[in-house]
Design an enzyme around this catalytic site. Structure first.
Site, PDB file in Angstrom:
ATOM      1  N   ARG A 160       0.834  -1.204   0.000  1.00  0.00           N
ATOM      2  CA  ARG A 160       0.000   0.000   0.000  1.00  0.00           C
ATOM      3  C   ARG A 160       0.869   1.254   0.000  1.00  0.00           C
ATOM      4  NH1 ARG A 160      -3.351  -3.623   2.655  1.00  0.00           N
ATOM      5  NH2 ARG A 160      -5.464  -3.650   1.776  1.00  0.00           N
ATOM      6  N   GLY A 206       2.558   4.032  -1.610  1.00  0.00           N
ATOM      7  CA  GLY A 206       2.462   4.722  -2.891  1.00  0.00           C
ATOM      8  C   GLY A 206       3.817   5.016  -3.518  1.00  0.00           C
ATOM      9  N   ASP A 220      10.512  -7.216  -0.095  1.00  0.00           N
ATOM     10  CA  ASP A 220      10.804  -7.102   1.329  1.00  0.00           C
ATOM     11  C   ASP A 220      12.187  -6.483   1.429  1.00  0.00           C
ATOM     12  OD1 ASP A 220       9.826  -7.543   4.028  1.00  0.00           O
ATOM     13  OD2 ASP A 220      11.544  -8.859   4.258  1.00  0.00           O
ATOM     14  N   ARG A 259      16.360  -1.397  -4.325  1.00  0.00           N
ATOM     15  CA  ARG A 259      15.117  -1.821  -4.971  1.00  0.00           C
ATOM     16  C   ARG A 259      15.208  -1.639  -6.471  1.00  0.00           C
ATOM     17  NH1 ARG A 259      12.126   0.995  -2.116  1.00  0.00           N
ATOM     18  NH2 ARG A 259      11.993  -0.472  -0.394  1.00  0.00           N
TER      19      ARG A 259
END
Length: 204
Positions: A9, A11, A73, A188
């Protein structure tokens, strides 16, 4: 148009993944977050590694919604703390997602640690699980050091405390980098880049 569920969730994570997809020139894939699909029971993140937890989240999403699901994660592994907070990064202070408290606790734990021993790495494991059972897991790492105070308005989590080793960062914290700069360097970003071929295949 194929949809891929991002089991988050957050954004900012959603925007980051969309930028990676756009930068790779992938068309025909729409990234949707948990807020855009019906609620389903989310599995507790009980894994011992980032990879374990990413797979737990991605498997649950793919099974519940019936479309490919990508989950990340991630956290910070501090050398002087033997790799902690690690998988506990988001709830290091005892409350999940309390960034100010997590940052304050980390600073306190490293208050006596000299600059040369404040090395750390941001780690991201990303899992892509297809409804048919195909699973792809990748890992990205971003080396740097923990600063003595928070700096910068961007990012989230431990970004204001993390100064990347990359020359292009020039001593700035991850929260002082522009989104585009961060995408090109971050843990990431490195992990998601490895998933581009699989995402391109989904786009057909």
């Amino acid at each position: 148009m194929s949809s891929v569920l991002l089991a988050s969730r957050n954004g900012k994570k959603l925007a980051e993944l969309q930028r990676v997809v756009d930068a790779a020139g992938i068309t025909g894939v729409e990234i949707v977050g948990l807020d855009a699909v019906p609620d389903y029971p989310e599995e507790p993140e009980t894994g011992a590694t980032f990879e374990d937890n990413a797979l737990i989240k991605a498997r649950a999403g793919a099974k519940a919604i019936g479309i490919p699901c990508l989950a990340d994660d991630s956290g910070i592994a501090v050398d002087a703390l033997n790799g902690m907070p690690g998988v506990l990064s988001a709830r290091w202070s005892g409350r999940h997602g309390d960034d100010p408290a997590n940052n304050a606790l980390l600073l306190a734990q490293l208050s006596d640690t000299p600059d040369e021993r404040r090395g750390a790495a941001f780690v991201s494991a990303c899992a892509l699980v297809l409804p048919g059972g195909t699973e792809t897991v990748v890992r990205g790492e971003w080396r740097g050091r923990v600063l003595r105070e928070e700096r910068g308005p961007h990012g989230f989590g431990y970004d204001p405390l993390f100064a990347p080793d990359d020359e292009i960062a020039d001593g700035r914290s991850a929260a002082e980098l522009s989104p585009a700069e961060k995408d090109g360097l971050s843990h990431r970003g490195k992990a998601l880049a490895q998933l581009v071929p699989a995402l391109r295949a989904l786009a057909g």
